[in-house]
Scaffold this motif. Structure first.
Motif, short mmCIF file in Angstrom:
data_model
loop_
_atom_site.label_atom_id
_atom_site.label_comp_id
_atom_site.label_asym_id
_atom_site.label_seq_id
_atom_site.Cartn_x
_atom_site.Cartn_y
_atom_site.Cartn_z
N GLN A 136 37.59 31.95 31.60
CA GLN A 136 37.35 33.29 31.07
C GLN A 136 38.17 34.33 31.84
OE1 GLN A 136 33.35 34.98 31.61
NE2 GLN A 136 33.07 34.51 29.45
N LEU A 137 38.29 34.12 33.14
CA LEU A 137 38.93 35.12 33.99
C LEU A 137 40.45 35.05 33.94
CD1 LEU A 137 36.59 34.90 37.08
CD2 LEU A 137 36.80 36.85 35.55
N SER A 138 40.99 34.06 33.24
CA SER A 138 42.46 33.98 33.28
C SER A 138 43.13 34.92 32.30
CB SER A 138 42.98 32.56 33.10
OG SER A 138 42.00 31.74 32.64
N LEU A 160 31.55 36.02 38.39
CA LEU A 160 32.69 35.68 39.24
C LEU A 160 32.47 34.27 39.77
CD1 LEU A 160 32.93 39.07 41.18
CD2 LEU A 160 34.45 38.25 39.37
N ILE A 192 33.72 29.68 34.41
CA ILE A 192 34.08 31.09 34.49
C ILE A 192 35.58 31.27 34.74
CG2 ILE A 192 33.77 31.48 36.98
CD1 ILE A 192 32.36 33.67 34.24
N LEU A 210 30.62 41.26 27.54
CA LEU A 210 32.03 41.00 27.85
C LEU A 210 32.91 41.69 26.80
CD1 LEU A 210 33.72 39.19 29.81
CD2 LEU A 210 33.74 37.51 27.96
N PHE A 256 39.11 41.40 39.34
CA PHE A 256 38.22 40.63 38.48
C PHE A 256 36.92 41.41 38.37
CE2 PHE A 256 41.26 37.78 40.27
CZ PHE A 256 41.59 36.94 39.21
N VAL A 282 33.12 42.31 36.49
CA VAL A 282 31.96 42.00 35.65
C VAL A 282 31.35 43.33 35.24
CG1 VAL A 282 29.74 40.82 35.52
CG2 VAL A 282 31.55 39.93 37.02
N LEU A 287 40.29 32.76 42.99
CA LEU A 287 40.72 33.94 42.24
C LEU A 287 42.21 34.20 42.45
CD1 LEU A 287 37.70 36.38 42.66
CD2 LEU A 287 38.43 35.13 40.61
N ARG A 310 40.91 41.61 34.96
CA ARG A 310 40.36 40.47 34.20
C ARG A 310 38.86 40.67 34.10
NH1 ARG A 310 44.26 36.30 35.40
NH2 ARG A 310 46.19 37.48 35.66
N PHE A 311 38.32 40.46 32.88
CA PHE A 311 36.87 40.58 32.71
C PHE A 311 36.22 39.22 32.62
CE2 PHE A 311 38.59 44.53 30.85
CZ PHE A 311 37.93 45.45 31.66
N GLY A 312 35.03 39.12 33.17
CA GLY A 312 34.28 37.88 33.05
C GLY A 312 32.79 38.19 33.03
#
Ligand code: WTA
Length: 659
Positions: free
Chosen positions: A654-656, A617, A651, A581, A574, A576, A630, A612-614
């Motif tokens: 977004q991370l999925s 976290l 968040i 983004l 994950f 950042v 996570l 995965r981008f977010g």
């Protein structure tokens, strides 16, 4: 912990030992096993002392078996002297084993080269004399960065002969990892090859060494010895670089093995821990070899007629114990393989078993899982198409083997007449610890069964109290054993903290979760720390995180494992970014960049499968990353846990998304 656990805990099948393997076995029948366990429990010093005298040749006998005065820095046979290489090679010279094949080497392209014990001894002596002529001597450290080859065994054995402490770095590690290890170990010598060949492709090694040594801090390295594997192009540094064959040429084939203190470090092997920096696991001369040899005899029930094949690379501990040292000390003929299981086709392993009439086959669950999948898709290369009747024992190591993979291996490779030995152990334990014995143990798919005689394994709670059967807890070893890790090179404090935390009353903490069933069988449930097991390779999540954040685009990263049907676990990162983004093609591009970056920083095995981008976290209000969440997101499941302590619950959505 992996999702295989539920299926493991409902497993009820039991396979009794095969009568033909019980008779004449090194440990034959449960009674004999129990008697050895009792002897070890009642009088450990007598037990280990007897085995050390019976199994090793000493140049100076020891007077004390175990010195506990500075526990947990245990010392074994500490006033004795011996040489490991003499115990693997010289001891066979006056016996019929001298003319027996020691190594059958099969190259990537299928070319086979064999050496006898006598020839191997001569090659080791010549190379050791060469190293001596360059001024290298006992106590120095050598980095070995070689492909699977007879030369790799020669290099390790030559170091052992002279008392040079080797540190083998797996050829799949990057120049950066190589640099880190070269500096940490304080190497004066590097032994490498021009290139390695895997799956028909040549990959440079010497270049990586040149790169590593130019990074600074490696000024102590006075020589780089290069085995010419392919003849591919290399840069040459006059005065520092020397070809391996040129160094051995003209040297005497006799080289007196150096009589070394039993506790002299034999090797240092780096492995991942729960912090970013790999640990240099230090093993000692006599205790390591004793344990390597005993487990070859006990677990694999070594017979003079065996053709032993461990498919591991010498870059890992399995290759140290079950290629370079144990089988040679036992005088076995063994297969050494340069290539990969899928080249030129997915039947390569089965074809090699057939060709070399392998009797004992030892591999990793990840290979079994991927080959079983491949075999179903390519019926021509299914193991049933090959004559595997030479096999009598098949083993597994490196990660939990799920009952499905166990059954496939048992049925299709072992043809329901070879026991599957699920051997639990670690870089730190030197050799097998909990494993079935072919002549003793009823098997249960998914369980590594019972501890070896002398190994006081237990499952305990946080306070070190033993847990009743069926309760999960920490896997520990309550008494020292000769093959155990001695310290972490250069960091004795970390050794104490990692393996002998004060709460556990002096027991060795393995770092695995486990539970025992009503029969006292052990079921390993995966790591309890931030260490992943990807294709049987240990990988610290922090290592991958530090590699990611060292990239200029990355502001923050968190890495977790996700169960994977083939590799056991897969790396999910994950991330950042420093900028906005990324989306669409841009996100895919950055993800690829970051994957390549990790491969360069650590090695291809550490490449995240998913990135995965977010914009952030998931963190608690106090700023702690909630890895637990996570892990759920990484598995593609929706979070059902309470997220009220999260500062930024949005968040998670977004991370999925994976790139
Ligand atoms: C895992 C490899 C379940 C475990 C020899 C351990 C296993 C780590 C098994 C050590 C097994 C190894 N069943 N898990 N039979 N064997 N492991 O140091 O998590 O590379 O702590 O040594 O692999 O990995 P290492």
């Amino acid at each position: 912990m992996s999702s295989g656990i539920e299926s493991v805990l409902t497993e009820t099948r039991v396979f009794p030992p095969f009568p033909n393997l019980v008779e004449g076995a090194a440990i034959s029948g449960m009674k004999e096993y129990q008697a050895l366990c009792d002897e070890a429990r009642q009088s450990p010093d007598d037990f280990w002392g007897r085995l050390a005298r019976e199994n090793l040749n000493w140049t100076k006998p020891f007077s004390q078996v175990l010195d506990e005065s500075e526990a947990p820095f245990y010392r074994w046979f500490a006033d004795g002297e011996m040489n490991v290489s003499a115990n693997c090679l010289d001891k066979h010279l006056a016996t019929p084993t001298a003319n027996k094949t020691a190594l059958i080497f099969e190259a990537d392209d299928g070319k086979v080269t064999s050496v006898t014990y006598k020839e191997l001894h001569a090659r080791v002596c010549k190379f050791a004399n060469g190293l001596k002529s360059l001024g290298h001597q006992a106590g120095e450290r050598a980095i070995i960065y070689l492909p699977m080859s007879i030369e790799a065994v020669v290099a390790m054995q030559a170091c052992a002969r002279l008392g040079i402490i080797h540190s083998v770095v797996f050829g799949g590690f990057s120049s950066k990892s190589l640099h880190e290890r070269t500096v940490d170990v304080g190497a004066t010598l590097v032994i490498t090859a021009d290139e390695q060949v895997r799956g028909g492709k040549s990959i440079p090694l010497k270049n990586a060494v040149d790169e590593a040594l130019s990074m600074g801090g490696c000024e102590a390295v006075s020589h780089v010895v290069v085995y010419k594997r392919t003849g591919g192009p290399v840069q040459w540094n006059e005065g520092r670089d020397i070809w391996m064959n040129a160094l051995s040429e003209g040297q005497s084939d006799q080289c007196e093995p150096v009589s070394l203190n039993a506790e002299h470090p034999l090797f240092i092997l780096y492995t991942s821990g729960s912090t970013g920096k790999p640990k240099g696991v230090q093993h000692a001369t006599a205790g390591f070899l004793l344990w390597a040899l005993l487990t070859v005899k006990w677990t694999f029930d070594a017979k003079d007629s065996d053709v032993f094949w461990c498919t591991a690379d010498v870059g890992w501990v399995t290759g140290h114990t079950y290629i370079t040292y144990g089988p040679l000390a036992a005088g076995l003929t063994q297969v050494v393989f340069e290539g990969i299981p899928t080249y030129p086709n997915v039947g390569r392993f089965w074809e090699m078993i057939q060709r070399h009439k392998v009797t004992v086959f030892y591999t990793a669950p990840t290979a079994i899982r991927s080959l079983s999948k491949a075999a179903e898709g390519s019926p021509d290369y299914h193991p049933r198409e090959y004559d595997l009747s030479s096999l009598r024992i098949i083993g597994s190591v490196g990660e939990p083997i799920n009952p499905e993979a166990w059954m496939w291996y048992y049925t299709n490779v072992g043809r329901e007449r070879c026991p599957v030995l699920d051997t639990w152990w670690q870089t730190e334990t030197g050799a097998h610890m909990i494993t079935p014995l072919p002549g003793v143990t009823p098997l249960k798919p998914g369980s590594c069964t019972l501890p070896l005689p002398g190994i006081a394994a237990a499952v305990v709670d946080e306070a070190g109290e033993p847990l009743e059967s069926g309760k999960g807890g920490f896997l520990v070893v309550q008494r020292p054993w000769p093959g155990m890790i001695r310290t972490i090179w250069g960091d004795p404090e970390r050794f104490k903290k990692s393996y002998f935390p004060s709460e556990l009353k002096g027991a060795y903490l393995a770092g695995d979760g486990a539970q025992c069933d009503a029969d006292g069988y052990f079921w390993i449930m995966g790591r309890i720390d931030d260490v992943l097991n990807v294709s049987g390779h240990r990988l610290g999540t922090m290592e991958v995180e530090s590699a990611l954040v060292s990239h200029s685009l990355v502001a923050e990263a968190a890495v977790v494992g996700r169960p994977d049907a083939t590799t056991g676990e897969a790396v999910v990162a994950f991330v950042v970014l420093n900028g906005p983004l990324p989306e669409g093609a841009e996100a895919a591009k950055v993800a690829k960049q970051l994957r390549d970056w990790v491969a360069k920083e650590i090695g291809p095995i550490a490449k995240p499968k998913d990135i995965r981008f977010g914009e952030n976290l998931p963190k608690t209000r106090s700023g702690k990353i909630m890895r637990r969440l996570l892990r759920v997101v990484a598995q593609g499941e929706s979070v059902t846990q309470d997220v009220s302590t999260l500062e930024n619950p949005a968040i998670l959505d977004q991370l999925s998304q994976a790139w």
